[in-house]
Design an enzyme around this catalytic site. Structure first.
Site, PDB file in Angstrom:
ATOM      1  N   TYR A  23       0.834  -1.214   0.000  1.00 33.38           N
ATOM      2  CA  TYR A  23       0.000   0.000   0.000  1.00 33.38           C
ATOM      3  C   TYR A  23       0.865   1.259   0.000  1.00 33.38           C
ATOM      4  CZ  TYR A  23      -3.740   3.168   1.603  1.00 33.38           C
ATOM      5  OH  TYR A  23      -4.644   4.194   1.734  1.00 33.38           O
ATOM      6  N   LYS A  42       1.125   4.228  -2.808  1.00 37.15           N
ATOM      7  CA  LYS A  42       0.775   5.619  -2.492  1.00 37.15           C
ATOM      8  C   LYS A  42       1.971   6.561  -2.700  1.00 37.15           C
ATOM      9  CE  LYS A  42      -3.541   4.938  -1.553  1.00 37.15           C
ATOM     10  NZ  LYS A  42      -4.576   5.546  -2.405  1.00 37.15           N
TER      11      LYS A  42
HETATM   12  N1  NAD Z   1      -9.602   5.755   4.938  1.00 41.50           N
HETATM   13  C1  NAD Z   1      -8.394   6.240   5.171  1.00 41.50           C
HETATM   14  O1  NAD Z   1      -7.971   6.408   6.318  1.00 41.50           O
HETATM   15  C2  NAD Z   1      -7.507   6.639   4.021  1.00 41.50           C
HETATM   16  C3  NAD Z   1      -6.312   7.298   4.319  1.00 41.50           C
HETATM   17  C4  NAD Z   1      -5.473   7.692   3.299  1.00 41.50           C
HETATM   18  C5  NAD Z   1      -5.829   7.421   1.987  1.00 41.50           C
HETATM   19  N2  NAD Z   1      -6.994   6.766   1.720  1.00 41.50           N
HETATM   20  C6  NAD Z   1      -7.295   6.497   0.323  1.00 41.50           C
HETATM   21  O2  NAD Z   1      -8.514   7.113  -0.033  1.00 41.50           O
HETATM   22  C7  NAD Z   1      -9.160   6.340  -1.049  1.00 41.50           C
HETATM   23  C8  NAD Z   1     -10.573   5.990  -0.605  1.00 41.50           C
HETATM   24  O3  NAD Z   1     -10.501   5.267   0.608  1.00 41.50           O
HETATM   25  P1  NAD Z   1     -11.788   4.865   1.466  1.00 41.50           P
HETATM   26  O4  NAD Z   1     -11.334   4.754   2.864  1.00 41.50           O
HETATM   27  O5  NAD Z   1     -12.925   5.729   1.115  1.00 41.50           O
HETATM   28  O6  NAD Z   1     -12.004   3.370   0.902  1.00 41.50           O
HETATM   29  P2  NAD Z   1     -13.310   2.487   0.700  1.00 41.50           P
HETATM   30  O7  NAD Z   1     -12.838   1.087   0.775  1.00 41.50           O
HETATM   31  O8  NAD Z   1     -14.419   2.929   1.595  1.00 41.50           O
HETATM   32  O9  NAD Z   1     -13.725   2.840  -0.808  1.00 41.50           O
HETATM   33  C9  NAD Z   1     -12.920   2.461  -1.885  1.00 41.50           C
HETATM   34  C10 NAD Z   1     -13.655   2.670  -3.183  1.00 41.50           C
HETATM   35  O10 NAD Z   1     -12.805   2.191  -4.239  1.00 41.50           O
HETATM   36  C11 NAD Z   1     -13.541   1.357  -5.094  1.00 41.50           C
HETATM   37  N3  NAD Z   1     -12.685   0.354  -5.723  1.00 41.50           N
HETATM   38  C12 NAD Z   1     -12.015  -0.684  -5.144  1.00 41.50           C
HETATM   39  N4  NAD Z   1     -11.389  -1.416  -6.078  1.00 41.50           N
HETATM   40  C13 NAD Z   1     -11.634  -0.820  -7.270  1.00 41.50           C
HETATM   41  C14 NAD Z   1     -11.267  -1.094  -8.612  1.00 41.50           C
HETATM   42  N5  NAD Z   1     -10.520  -2.160  -8.938  1.00 41.50           N
HETATM   43  N6  NAD Z   1     -11.717  -0.277  -9.593  1.00 41.50           N
HETATM   44  C15 NAD Z   1     -12.488   0.773  -9.309  1.00 41.50           C
HETATM   45  N7  NAD Z   1     -12.884   1.093  -8.063  1.00 41.50           N
HETATM   46  C16 NAD Z   1     -12.460   0.295  -7.056  1.00 41.50           C
HETATM   47  C17 NAD Z   1     -14.613   0.723  -4.220  1.00 41.50           C
HETATM   48  O11 NAD Z   1     -15.724   0.295  -5.022  1.00 41.50           O
HETATM   49  C18 NAD Z   1     -14.965   1.906  -3.301  1.00 41.50           C
HETATM   50  O12 NAD Z   1     -15.947   2.711  -3.937  1.00 41.50           O
HETATM   51  C19 NAD Z   1      -8.286   5.109  -1.280  1.00 41.50           C
HETATM   52  O13 NAD Z   1      -7.415   5.355  -2.374  1.00 41.50           O
HETATM   53  C20 NAD Z   1      -7.487   5.036   0.003  1.00 41.50           C
HETATM   54  O14 NAD Z   1      -6.268   4.376  -0.190  1.00 41.50           O
HETATM   55  C21 NAD Z   1      -7.844   6.369   2.697  1.00 41.50           C
END
Ligand code: NAD
Length: 248
Positions: free
Chosen positions: A156, A160
């Protein structure tokens, strides 16, 4: 006047979590938004829900960001419906955490394919229409883990950190066409992705946040609107940390 009136925005992975909050924020500001997820029914349901809530025009469509044909078809649908693309938010992402010696090669590949190659494929798909328009914004959702590293997240954090390199290279490459490319590096955000962590892990993480609590998805959406809006017209190739002071 709403600040994104008539803008055409694609948000990948916008059926829930941060992507959903970003999509809703654009819709509230007058944009037409393409809502995408890996499940067509969920994407359509989310699009209908956001349209009903905000009055915006939305399309819900299935998208698998690691597949080039799926990315091209999503962009084609957006162009067919709205005629242009102003903003792409590369938000879709997954985790498959494990310590290095236990991490399966397939889990490394899956995370890199979706989180990093997915952003490359979607950026490539929107680049042509944006270059013709001589305008556009691409926003990549990276992570604090891409900046600081994290035990148990080699795949991951590599994906990133890779997004940060992609952001800077595309910013240089596309600047002459007035396409601005930036990234947000969120800290710990309250979503399904982080709900999966144990209570003990959550409380350990909270101790590392100077502001003392997790971020809400809407706080990431606020940064997304700033970084793709009129008020950031001279900002490109940058990574905005939205992490409560977790990493400085
Ligand atoms: N939640 C956190 O603390 C956090 C922190 C830093 C970065 N992020 C990043 O923010 C983004 C969203 O995270 P989140 O927590 O809302 O995640 P989440 O798991 O709630 O949502 C992820 C979304 O990505 C979609 N997805 C997954 N695989 C896919 C694919 N192959 N093709 C298209 N869509 C796909 C899913 O359908 C979902 O809508 C991610 O990139 C995550 O790495 C999250």
């Amino acid at each position: 006047m709403k600040s994104f009136n008539g803008k055409i925005v694609i948000v990948t992975g916008s059926t829930r979590g941060i992507g959903r909050a970003i999509a809703e924020a654009y819709a509230l500001e007058g944009a037409n938004v393409i809502i995408t997820g890996t499940n067509a029914d969920k994407a359509e349901a989310a699009a209908a829900d956001i349209a009903a809530k905000t009055g915006a025009k939305t399309i819900g469509t299935e998208l698998h960001v690691s597949e080039a044909a799926s990315c091209l078809s999503c962009v084609d649908k957006a162009i067919a419906a709205f005629g242009r693309i102003d903003i792409l938010v590369n938000n879709a992402g997954i985790t498959r955490d494990n310590l290095l010696i236990r991490m399966k090669e397939e889990d490394y590949d899956a995370v890199l394919d979706i989180n990093l190659k997915g952003a490359f494929l979607m950026s490539k798909a929107v680049a042509k229409p944006m270059m013709k328009q001589r305008s556009g914004r691409i926003l990549n959702i990276s992570s604090v883990v891409g900046q600081a590293g994290q035990a148990g997240q080699a795949n991951y954090s590599a994906s990133k950190a890779g997004l940060i390199g992609l952001t800077k290279s595309l910013a240089r490459e596309l600047a002459s066409r007035k396409i601005l490319v930036n990234a947000i590096a969120p800290g710990f955000v309250r979503t399904a992705m982080t709900d999966a962590l144990s209570d003990e892990a959550k409380s350990e993480i909270n101790k590392m946040i100077p502001l003392g609590s997790p971020c809400e998805p809407e706080e990431i959406a606020n940064a997304a609107l700033f970084l793709t809006g009129e008020r950031s017209s001279y900002i490109t190739g940058q990574v905005l940390a939205v992490n409560g002071g977790m990493y400085m």
